[in-house]
Design a protein around this motif. Structure first.
Motif: not given
Lengths: 236, 510
Positions: A11, A15, A18, A69, A73, A76, A152, A158
């Protein structure tokens, strides 16, 4: 435990690759710096206690953005299925994701160390309240991020997660105000429940065990419920 | 494991929860003793433990989450976990421990206060009346919390002075921001929120006998029983309200020393000089640890006690203070003070006006006499001067060489380092006369007088509690360049650096 680290590292990697995280952190620092200089120029005091409360107020809104997220995410895109069927425990997934956001928060706090450095250059600050303030910021940030991880976990969207996060953190922040309408045990309960009543002591230089216990409880409680929620998805 | 047993087991956490809830209610409502609450809480925890022991596998499964749960008790376990968290917080809140990291232990009560609190034998309740937006409310709450943590007899309540009219009437609150200490029928008020103010008020409210103030008579002094404009009956009422008993004392009638029950002597504007023997009695008392307040005034003759006063470091100049810049409604003979030096007497006076009609000025002996600490409490503006030729209205202007240039001290406190004697000297006596207190609204004159009296009559226990000035760590004055540097480095450069790194990482990955 090792799996938790693997999740956290993954993760953290996303981070730092992005652009969103960089923009959010840069905006956060710019806003906080603005407060820092204004407070410094007007108060002419080598203290950070006013700044800390401003920083945490900004964090009320930023924390849900950093965490929105994390679980939503995965749900999803369906990758949560892969995670849940892999030999990684549910709690390792949730805690790992929280840990990633928490490390990012520590990184932000590291950047803010420039403020005490400036104070040191132009004055002689009392270091006790600064360090206790940072301890408070660490824990309060951790709690806000944990609440964000929890929201979340509730949704695939999101934005919904972020809005829900802001609503919940803000609600928990101001719930102490309700105590003015009430009296007796319920008022003291609301006062205790309010996040906002657990930060000022830190920034003034007082470390109170009950605040530490409270904030750790918020972290543990939020992540525990988030774990249960993630797990519940598997039944459907 | 049979189904029957399992069904029973799922009830256990609920029972535990109910027991814990009952414990909280018992504690909050003060039903029965603390022991009842603890017993209930203990029982609740025991039921939880029993459940965990009997249902070990299910609990483990609930925590690790991989295994399929046993029956429908997942929600129960969530609630139980939250209940345990609440319980831990409840215990943490009750057995609180704090660490004060500030350099001057700003948030730690002194040993003296802790001792007083631990020796409390009767309930003392503090009602703090505040308007909702009063910034001092937070300070008061924090301080009272600290006090309450040291004694179960000490409790407090923050009262909304706007909404709770019934309490405002009941406790005869005249202005918000007041803390009313209540012990049985006894009431004591303070407007301070620092430790000195709270502890001294606490000591007062737990005291059973009032402190005694003797007003010296026999030389045409101000009379606390006189109701005319020149009298002191209004300030006497204020003293009675603050648990002082006012008596009179004619020094000529005493053969050896002042009465032993005297806490403070007040010599308020003697119109005739004191006799040698009277001066001796007065200053013997002071030198042996007595507490004395002297109020001088323009035109009074203090030469009979000049050597004694000089030995205490302060002496009235017998002039008239003229202050053209800071005066009350343009009357230059009534200096107006709004800035005070930091001292126990003046610490809560900041922003409050005091006026001194027709004052003379005080000479502060410099350097201070050996063994004495002399503090000028406040001064007139630098435009003022002490007019020596005040009898002739035409000659009222500054004469270099004859008149003293401002700022002029109007009040001073002196502490003897050995012997515990304390002296307060005011350069005016009109400032707490009936005429002024009853006719001029909105001055802090009475507060100043009471502060001084309280400081003089202070308990031995309080003397070792130093006033804690608010911690201040000023930075060096910044030049415009330094300001720009700080601003651009933190607001522009640092965020820009983050963005550039982000851009670089993003570019690399493409």
């Amino acid at each position: 435990m090792r799996n938790m680290w693997i999740i956290a590292r993954r993760e953290l990697g996303s981070y730092f690759t992005s652009p969103i995280a960089y923009i959010v952190v840069a905006a956060l620092i710019a806003l906080t710096s603005n407060f820092f200089s204004l407070i410094l120029f007007f108060s002419r005091e080598a203290t950070l206690s006013y700044l800390f409360s401003n920083l945490i107020t900004i964090m009320l809104f930023v924390a849900p953005i950093l965490t929105m997220r994390l679980l939503a995410e995965e749900q999803r895109s369906g990758t949560i299925e892969l995670l849940l069927t892999s030999p990684i425990n549910d709690w390792e997934v949730v805690w790992g994701k929280w840990l990633a956001s928490f490390i990012l928060w520590l990184f932000i706090l590291l950047l803010t160390l420039i403020y005490p450095f400036i104070l040191k250059v132009y004055g002689s600050p009392d270091w006790g309240p600064i360090w206790s303030g940072y301890l408070g910021l660490m824990l309060m940030g951790g709690a806000l991020l944990a609440l964000g991880v929890f929201t979340s976990s509730l949704t695939q969207n999101q934005i919904v997660a972020a809005v829900l996060g802001v609503v919940i953190t803000l609600g928990l922040w101001i719930v102490g105000g309700g105590s003015q309408l009430l009296s007796g045990p319920l008022a003291s309960f609301l006062n205790y429940l309010a996040l906002s009543n657990h930060i000022s002591d830190f920034s003034q230089g007082v470390i109170d065990i009950k605040h530490i216990i409270y904030l750790l409880s918020v972290i543990f409680g939020s992540l525990y419920i988030a774990t249960r929620v993630v797990e519940m998805r598997r039944w459907r | 494991m049979n189904r029957e047993k399992e069904r029973w087991l799922t009830f256990l956490p609920s029972i535990g929860l109910i027991l814990l809830a009952l414990a909280l209610i018992a504690r909050w409502q003060s039903l029965g003793s603390d022991a009842v609450a603890y017993a209930l809480a203990g029982l609740g925890v025991a039921v939880f433990l029993l459940y965990i022991v009997l249902n070990w596998h299910a609990v483990l499964a609930a925590f690790s989450g991989r295994q399929v749960r046993y029956g429908g008790n997942a929600l129960v376990i969530v609630v139980a976990v939250l209940a345990i968290l609440v319980m831990i917080n409840f215990l943490a809140n009750r057995h609180d421990k704090t660490f004060d990291l500030t350099a001057n232990k700003q948030y730690t009560l002194s040993d003296e206060t802790v001792k007083i609190l631990e020796n409390l034998k009767e309930p003392v309740k503090v009602l703090a009346f505040f308007l909702p937006n009063d910034s001092r409310q937070g300070d008061a709450r924090q301080m009272l919390q600290r006090y309450a943590a040291h004694s179960k007899y000490f409790s407090y309540q923050i009262v909304d002075a706007e909404k709770d009219r019934a309490k405002v009437m009941q406790y005869k609150v005249t202005s918000p921001g007041v803390l009313v200490f209540v012990r049985g029928e006894r009431r004591q008020e303070t407007y301070g929120t620092d430790e000195q103010a709270l502890t001294s008020t606490l000591l007062k409210v737990i005291r059973n006998k009032p402190k005694i103030v003797y007003f010296i008579t026999g030389h045409g002094e101000r009379n606390p029983d006189q109701y005319t404009d020149v009298g002191y009956s209004s300030i006497k009422t204020a003293m009675n309200n603050d648990f002082f008993k006012v008596k009179k004392l004619d020094l000529a009638t005493i053969t050896t020393t002042v009465p032993s029950d005297a806490n403070v002597l007040v010599l308020a504007a003697p119109q005739k000089p004191l006799a040698k023997r009277e001066v001796k009695i007065l200053f013997d008392y002071l030198n042996k640890g007595g507490k004395l307040m002297i109020l001088s005034d323009n035109g009074l003759d203090f030469s009979a006690m000049k050597p004694e006063l000089k030995a205490w470091g302060v002496y009235p100049r017998a002039d008239l203070v003229i202050d053209p810049r800071s005066s009350f409604f343009g009357d230059p003979t009534t200096p107006l003070i709004s800035k005070y030096h930091y001292s126990t007497v003046t610490k809560d006076m900041e922003g409050i006006r005091t006026i001194f009609p027709g004052a003379d000025s005080l000479e502060i002996v410099s350097p201070a006499p050996k063994g004495k600490t002399v503090t000028s409490l406040f001064e007139t503006s630098s435009n003022s001067w002490g007019e020596t030729n005040w009898k002739n209205a035409k000659s009222v202007h500054f004469d270099a060489g004859k008149d003293t240039k401002g700022p002029l001290s109007l009040a001073a406190s002196v502490t003897a380092m050995t012997g515990k004697g304390r002296l307060v000297l005011f350069a005016d006596s009109d400032f707490v006369s009936n005429g002024l207190l009853n006719r001029v609204q909105g001055t802090g004159n009475a507060t100043l007088f009471m502060n001084a009296l309280n400081w003089l009559a202070e308990d031995e226990q309080l003397i070792s509690i130093p006033p804690k000035p608010p911690a201040s760590h000023p930075i060096k004055p910044l030049t415009a360049g330094q300001r720009s540097l700080i601003y651009y480095v933190t607001v522009v450069f640092l965020p820009l650096l983050i963005l550039i790194i982000g851009l670089y990482v993003w570019w690399e990955r493409r």
